[in-house]
Scaffold this motif. Structure first.
Motif, mmCIF file in Angstrom:
data_model
loop_
_atom_site.group_PDB
_atom_site.id
_atom_site.type_symbol
_atom_site.label_atom_id
_atom_site.label_comp_id
_atom_site.label_asym_id
_atom_site.label_seq_id
_atom_site.Cartn_x
_atom_site.Cartn_y
_atom_site.Cartn_z
ATOM 1 N N LEU A 15 -0.098 -8.525 -3.580
ATOM 2 C CA LEU A 15 -1.280 -7.924 -3.277
ATOM 3 C C LEU A 15 -1.029 -6.562 -3.306
ATOM 4 N N PHE A 16 -0.057 -6.033 -2.573
ATOM 5 C CA PHE A 16 0.534 -4.677 -2.567
ATOM 6 C C PHE A 16 0.754 -4.141 -3.846
ATOM 7 N N SER A 17 1.435 -4.777 -4.965
ATOM 8 C CA SER A 17 1.750 -4.575 -6.239
ATOM 9 C C SER A 17 0.209 -4.267 -6.868
ATOM 10 N N ILE A 18 -0.771 -5.092 -6.736
ATOM 11 C CA ILE A 18 -2.208 -4.977 -7.424
ATOM 12 C C ILE A 18 -2.766 -3.729 -6.848
ATOM 13 N N GLY A 19 -2.576 -3.618 -5.518
ATOM 14 C CA GLY A 19 -3.228 -2.104 -5.067
ATOM 15 C C GLY A 19 -2.584 -0.942 -5.514
ATOM 16 N N ALA A 20 -1.213 -0.864 -5.587
ATOM 17 C CA ALA A 20 -0.458 0.038 -6.147
ATOM 18 C C ALA A 20 -0.928 0.762 -7.638
ATOM 19 N N PHE A 21 -0.801 -0.709 -8.275
ATOM 20 C CA PHE A 21 -1.200 -0.605 -9.777
ATOM 21 C C PHE A 21 -2.733 0.171 -10.127
ATOM 22 N N GLY A 22 -3.534 -0.381 -9.069
ATOM 23 C CA GLY A 22 -4.908 0.032 -9.275
ATOM 24 C C GLY A 22 -4.938 1.452 -8.869
ATOM 25 N N LEU A 30 -13.602 6.420 -5.396
ATOM 26 C CA LEU A 30 -13.982 5.275 -4.551
ATOM 27 C C LEU A 30 -12.837 4.210 -4.764
ATOM 28 N N VAL A 31 -13.079 4.010 -6.139
ATOM 29 C CA VAL A 31 -12.058 2.581 -6.350
ATOM 30 C C VAL A 31 -10.553 2.710 -5.863
ATOM 31 N N MET A 32 -9.859 4.264 -5.890
ATOM 32 C CA MET A 32 -8.917 4.472 -5.277
ATOM 33 C C MET A 32 -8.835 4.135 -3.844
ATOM 34 N N LEU A 33 -9.879 4.530 -3.216
ATOM 35 C CA LEU A 33 -9.895 4.139 -1.776
ATOM 36 C C LEU A 33 -9.931 2.770 -1.337
ATOM 37 N N MET A 34 -10.566 1.787 -2.538
ATOM 38 C CA MET A 34 -10.571 0.355 -2.171
ATOM 39 C C MET A 34 -9.011 -0.185 -2.448
ATOM 40 N N CYS A 35 -8.303 0.436 -3.365
ATOM 41 C CA CYS A 35 -7.002 0.168 -3.646
ATOM 42 C C CYS A 35 -6.045 0.338 -2.559
ATOM 43 N N VAL A 36 -6.249 1.431 -1.791
ATOM 44 C CA VAL A 36 -5.608 1.522 -0.587
ATOM 45 C C VAL A 36 -5.886 0.501 0.442
ATOM 46 N N GLU A 37 -6.979 0.275 0.459
ATOM 47 C CA GLU A 37 -7.168 -1.062 1.415
ATOM 48 C C GLU A 37 -6.548 -2.233 1.012
ATOM 49 N N LEU A 38 -6.491 -2.323 -0.298
ATOM 50 C CA LEU A 38 -5.687 -3.716 -0.705
ATOM 51 C C LEU A 38 -4.239 -3.398 -0.190
#
Lengths: 101, 204
Positions: A15-22, A30-38
């Motif tokens: 999950l962390f890797s998916i968020g970092a990739f995004g 806004l999508v970058m903020l969502m990835c930080v939430e991930l």
């Protein structure tokens, strides 16, 4: 150790890797903020899993603080996004360089 | 079925939901769809918290994350009117995606390799002596006791942090007196044409 304990850690790593990739790929702030939430949720999962393995309630207490920091981060981040988008509609992450003094 | 079997089944189901939602966040072109995928991920994490006997955190996760943070993000999406699809195909930096994929796969691979190599001895620290999880005290009471004794200073600093965040949000979201538009060549994306404000209808 049970096998499912390792499962929690592996899941949170993915999950962390998916968020970092995004975060590295997407340009919409806004999508970058969502990835930080991930990424923050992956860390929360790790805290609770280790707290369960060690029988320690502190793992869950730390997650409370992470939640508060996540909320504050989203509020400030969205404020920056709104302020930049007011000056330039359709702004991407590259346009946040106007924050430079 | 034993409790271990139930836990394993719930874990597998939630892991699929969590990973599917996470892929959706970075896959969808429309930010609204990304936000809804994020809701799926956060709900899956909440159920995983329940699976690990963290009932209070599961409730807080649903209330704070899906009830407040995602709604706030959706609110800003609607406010800014960015309900159009992003230009995903544009890649300003050459090789950015490849490098990002290598970094992400490296992080995941290192952690998974560590967990696999260590094997049966995953945690080596001492078990909790002062703040142990017990079954005969409710989960909320245990968290509250530790939060207001051992971590009381951190709790106070958290209150200061929230106050600063609220003040910062008010300052930044305030309407500025004069707005100078940014130079157009700073981005490859063309801004939409400014919309003329419509005359307000007069109801006689």
């Amino acid at each position: 150790m049970r096998g499912i304990d390792a499962g929690y850690l592996v899941l949170s790593a993915i999950l962390f890797s998916i968020g970092a990739f995004g975060l590295l790929v997407r340009r919409n702030p806004l999508v970058m903020l969502m990835c930080v939430e991930l990424m923050l949720n992956a860390v929360n999962l790790t805290f609770v899993a280790f707290g369960m393995m060690l029988g320690d309630i502190a793992g869950q207490v730390i997650v409370m603080f992470v939640l508060v920091v996540a909320a504050a981060e989203v509020v400030v981040g969205l404020g920056i996004v709104v302020a930049v988008s007011r000056r330039k509609p359709g702004a991407t992450a590259d346009d946040i360089r106007v924050l430079r003094g | 079925m034993g409790t271990d079997t139930v836990e394993a089944v719930v874990f597998v189901a939630c892991a699929l939901i969590v990973l599917g939602g996470a892929f959706g966040v970075i896959w969808f072109r429309n930010p609204v769809q990304s936000a809804l995928s994020l809701v799926a991920t956060l709900f899956g994490v909440a159920v995983l918290f329940l699976n690990m006997n963290a009932q209070f955190l599961a409730a807080v996760q649903v209330i704070v994350y899906t009830g407040a943070i995602v709604v706030l993000i959706l609110f800003v999406i609607m406010l800014l009117g960015v309900d159009t699809a992003d230009d995903i195909d544009a890649e300003p930096l050459v090789g950015q995606r490849v490098i990002a994929l290598v970094i992400a796969a490296g992080v995941a691979g290192l952690v998974i390799a560590g967990v696999t190599i260590v094997g049966g001895d995953l945690v080596s620290g001492a078990r909790a002596a002062t703040a142990a999880i017990t079954d005969d005290v409710p989960n909320i009471e245990q968290i509250g006791r530790v939060l207001f004794t051992d971590y009381v200073y951190a709790l106070e600093i958290t209150a200061v942090l929230l106050t600063i965040a609220v003040v910062a949000a008010v300052v930044m979201a305030r309407k500025p007196t004069e707005v100078e538009p940014l130079p157009q060549e700073s981005s490859s994306m063309e801004p939409p044409e400014p919309v003329e404000p419509e005359a307000e209808e007069v109801f006689d």
